[in-house]
Design a protein around this motif. Structure first.
Motif, PDB file in Angstrom:
ATOM      1  N   PHE A 201       0.817  -1.213   0.000  1.00  0.00           N
ATOM      2  CA  PHE A 201       0.000   0.000   0.000  1.00  0.00           C
ATOM      3  C   PHE A 201       0.856   1.271   0.000  1.00  0.00           C
ATOM      4  O   PHE A 201       0.320   2.377  -0.080  1.00  0.00           O
ATOM      5  CB  PHE A 201      -0.960  -0.008   1.187  1.00  0.00           C
ATOM      6  CG  PHE A 201      -2.079  -0.996   1.039  1.00  0.00           C
ATOM      7  CD1 PHE A 201      -3.190  -0.698   0.279  1.00  0.00           C
ATOM      8  CD2 PHE A 201      -2.001  -2.246   1.644  1.00  0.00           C
ATOM      9  CE1 PHE A 201      -4.220  -1.611   0.125  1.00  0.00           C
ATOM     10  CE2 PHE A 201      -3.020  -3.169   1.501  1.00  0.00           C
ATOM     11  CZ  PHE A 201      -4.137  -2.864   0.731  1.00  0.00           C
ATOM     12  N   ASP A 202       2.163   1.109   0.083  1.00  0.00           N
ATOM     13  CA  ASP A 202       3.081   2.252  -0.017  1.00  0.00           C
ATOM     14  C   ASP A 202       3.566   2.468  -1.440  1.00  0.00           C
ATOM     15  O   ASP A 202       4.340   3.382  -1.708  1.00  0.00           O
ATOM     16  CB  ASP A 202       4.291   2.042   0.905  1.00  0.00           C
ATOM     17  CG  ASP A 202       3.908   2.001   2.374  1.00  0.00           C
ATOM     18  OD1 ASP A 202       2.966   2.729   2.747  1.00  0.00           O
ATOM     19  OD2 ASP A 202       4.542   1.235   3.141  1.00  0.00           O
ATOM     20  N   ILE A 203       3.106   1.614  -2.352  1.00  0.00           N
ATOM     21  CA  ILE A 203       3.520   1.713  -3.757  1.00  0.00           C
ATOM     22  C   ILE A 203       2.372   2.316  -4.557  1.00  0.00           C
ATOM     23  O   ILE A 203       1.344   1.658  -4.778  1.00  0.00           O
ATOM     24  CB  ILE A 203       3.880   0.321  -4.323  1.00  0.00           C
ATOM     25  CG1 ILE A 203       4.948  -0.352  -3.455  1.00  0.00           C
ATOM     26  CG2 ILE A 203       4.349   0.439  -5.769  1.00  0.00           C
ATOM     27  CD1 ILE A 203       5.218  -1.800  -3.834  1.00  0.00           C
ATOM     28  N   PRO A 204       2.502   3.559  -4.987  1.00  0.00           N
ATOM     29  CA  PRO A 204       1.396   4.253  -5.666  1.00  0.00           C
ATOM     30  C   PRO A 204       0.842   3.491  -6.870  1.00  0.00           C
ATOM     31  O   PRO A 204      -0.380   3.454  -7.075  1.00  0.00           O
ATOM     32  CB  PRO A 204       2.023   5.586  -6.092  1.00  0.00           C
ATOM     33  CG  PRO A 204       3.118   5.809  -5.095  1.00  0.00           C
ATOM     34  CD  PRO A 204       3.673   4.446  -4.809  1.00  0.00           C
ATOM     35  N   GLU A 205       1.738   2.902  -7.663  1.00  0.00           N
ATOM     36  CA  GLU A 205       1.275   2.189  -8.849  1.00  0.00           C
ATOM     37  C   GLU A 205       0.403   0.988  -8.477  1.00  0.00           C
ATOM     38  O   GLU A 205      -0.627   0.717  -9.114  1.00  0.00           O
ATOM     39  CB  GLU A 205       2.460   1.722  -9.696  1.00  0.00           C
ATOM     40  CG  GLU A 205       3.315   2.845 -10.268  1.00  0.00           C
ATOM     41  CD  GLU A 205       4.294   3.437  -9.257  1.00  0.00           C
ATOM     42  OE1 GLU A 205       4.931   4.452  -9.589  1.00  0.00           O
ATOM     43  OE2 GLU A 205       4.411   2.874  -8.136  1.00  0.00           O
ATOM     44  N   ALA A 206       0.816   0.275  -7.421  1.00  0.00           N
ATOM     45  CA  ALA A 206       0.049  -0.889  -6.966  1.00  0.00           C
ATOM     46  C   ALA A 206      -1.304  -0.463  -6.407  1.00  0.00           C
ATOM     47  O   ALA A 206      -2.334  -1.104  -6.671  1.00  0.00           O
ATOM     48  CB  ALA A 206       0.839  -1.662  -5.913  1.00  0.00           C
ATOM     49  N   VAL A 207      -1.305   0.627  -5.657  1.00  0.00           N
ATOM     50  CA  VAL A 207      -2.554   1.128  -5.084  1.00  0.00           C
ATOM     51  C   VAL A 207      -3.514   1.545  -6.199  1.00  0.00           C
ATOM     52  O   VAL A 207      -4.726   1.283  -6.134  1.00  0.00           O
ATOM     53  CB  VAL A 207      -2.294   2.306  -4.128  1.00  0.00           C
ATOM     54  CG1 VAL A 207      -3.609   2.952  -3.688  1.00  0.00           C
ATOM     55  CG2 VAL A 207      -1.512   1.834  -2.914  1.00  0.00           C
ATOM     56  N   ALA A 208      -2.974   2.177  -7.243  1.00  0.00           N
ATOM     57  CA  ALA A 208      -3.814   2.598  -8.369  1.00  0.00           C
ATOM     58  C   ALA A 208      -4.454   1.393  -9.056  1.00  0.00           C
ATOM     59  O   ALA A 208      -5.632   1.429  -9.433  1.00  0.00           O
ATOM     60  CB  ALA A 208      -2.989   3.406  -9.368  1.00  0.00           C
ATOM     61  N   GLN A 209      -3.695   0.321  -9.213  1.00  0.00           N
ATOM     62  CA  GLN A 209      -4.234  -0.893  -9.832  1.00  0.00           C
ATOM     63  C   GLN A 209      -5.327  -1.510  -8.966  1.00  0.00           C
ATOM     64  O   GLN A 209      -6.370  -1.951  -9.470  1.00  0.00           O
ATOM     65  CB  GLN A 209      -3.114  -1.907 -10.069  1.00  0.00           C
ATOM     66  CG  GLN A 209      -2.135  -1.498 -11.156  1.00  0.00           C
ATOM     67  CD  GLN A 209      -0.998  -2.506 -11.320  1.00  0.00           C
ATOM     68  OE1 GLN A 209      -0.840  -3.415 -10.505  1.00  0.00           O
ATOM     69  NE2 GLN A 209      -0.217  -2.335 -12.373  1.00  0.00           N
ATOM     70  N   MET A 210      -5.087  -1.554  -7.663  1.00  0.00           N
ATOM     71  CA  MET A 210      -6.084  -2.115  -6.755  1.00  0.00           C
ATOM     72  C   MET A 210      -7.326  -1.229  -6.698  1.00  0.00           C
ATOM     73  O   MET A 210      -8.455  -1.725  -6.669  1.00  0.00           O
ATOM     74  CB  MET A 210      -5.481  -2.288  -5.356  1.00  0.00           C
ATOM     75  CG  MET A 210      -4.393  -3.356  -5.286  1.00  0.00           C
ATOM     76  SD  MET A 210      -3.798  -3.671  -3.602  1.00  0.00           S
ATOM     77  CE  MET A 210      -2.834  -2.176  -3.293  1.00  0.00           C
TER      78      MET A 210
END
Length: 254
Positions: A201-210
């Motif tokens: 959840f500290d990775i913006p790209e991953a959060v955007a995908q989720m």
């Protein structure tokens, strides 16, 4: 304080994440809350401190779930706390089965040992926790089980985990029928992707995908789920039992 004043609650796995938010919300609504933890006593005490700092009442209870004697250890602590903080009355009005473990491995890497652990913690423990809680739960009580959107949304990395959550959903269906004559409601809440302190959840790209999986284009916050649980714990939910409540933020809408 709200409509849970005078009530008591046990929230398993409430030292962090959804469990913590639920414990804090129920305490805010007036309940005396048993904050259960498996291994992180410091985190659980922090929850208790925060609840007390906000004017609520809580105590921590440690018990490792999924091992022999787990329910006995858990309720020894719960009953001792209720006796001490509840002015000598040992009664449990609200049970939230939140504690759980995930697998996070491909199907071919799921060992029998991991499979057994998942079922021991996620399915067996809640069944026997409910069984034990009913000894001290008055008529009109509340049981809320935390499932997962993964019982409706495929993730091959979590097949065994999803199986355990499918099992816990059956607790609501069948126990609701069994406990209806006592006015005890039993329901399931299924969160989706919820911020839980995991490094992803500290990775913006991953959060955007989720976030893109949700109808609201964001990931869930623990409080989003805690508010749904609080509704089911309240008198306003007296006519809801055996239900599956989708708290995935619209993820299951497709």
């Amino acid at each position: 304080m709200g409509d849970l004043t005078g009530k008591t609650a046990l929230v398993t796995g409430s030292s962090r994440g959804i469990g913590r938010a639920t414990a804090e919300r129920l305490a805010r609504d007036g309940a005396l809350v048993a904050v259960h933890y498996g291994s992180d006593a410091v985190a659980a005490e922090d929850v208790v401190t925060c609840i007390e700092g906000a004017g609520g009442r809580a105590f921590s209870v440690g018990a490792t779930l999924g091992v022999p004697g787990d329910v006995d250890v858990l309720f020894a602590g719960v009953e001792a706390g209720l006796d001490k903080y509840g002015a000598g009355e040992v009664s449990l009005d609200i049970l939230v089965n939140n504690a759980g473990v995930m697998g996070g491995v491909p199907p071919e890497e799921t060992t029998p040992e991991l499979f057994d652990e998942l079922f021991a913690v996620n399915a067996k423990a809640p069944f026997f926790i409910i069984q034990r809680a009913l000894r001290i739960m008055p008529d009109g009580g509340r049981v809320i089980n935390i499932s997962s959107g993964l019982t409706r949304f495929a993730n091959p990395q979590e097949i065994a985990y999803a199986m355990t959550k499918g099992a816990i959903e059956m607790l609501a269906l069948h126990y609701a029928k069994y406990l209806g004559p006592r006015g005890i409601t039993v329901n399931t809440v299924a969160p989706g992707i919820t911020r839980n302190g995991h490094p992803v959840f500290d990775i913006p790209e991953a959060v955007a995908q989720m976030a893109a999986l949700s109808a609201f284009n964001r990931v869930g916050e623990p409080g989003d789920v805690a508010d749904v649980v609080a509704f089911l714990a309240s008198d306003e939910a007296r006519w809801v039992t055996g239900a599956f409540l989708d708290a995935t933020g619209g993820t299951l809408a497709g």
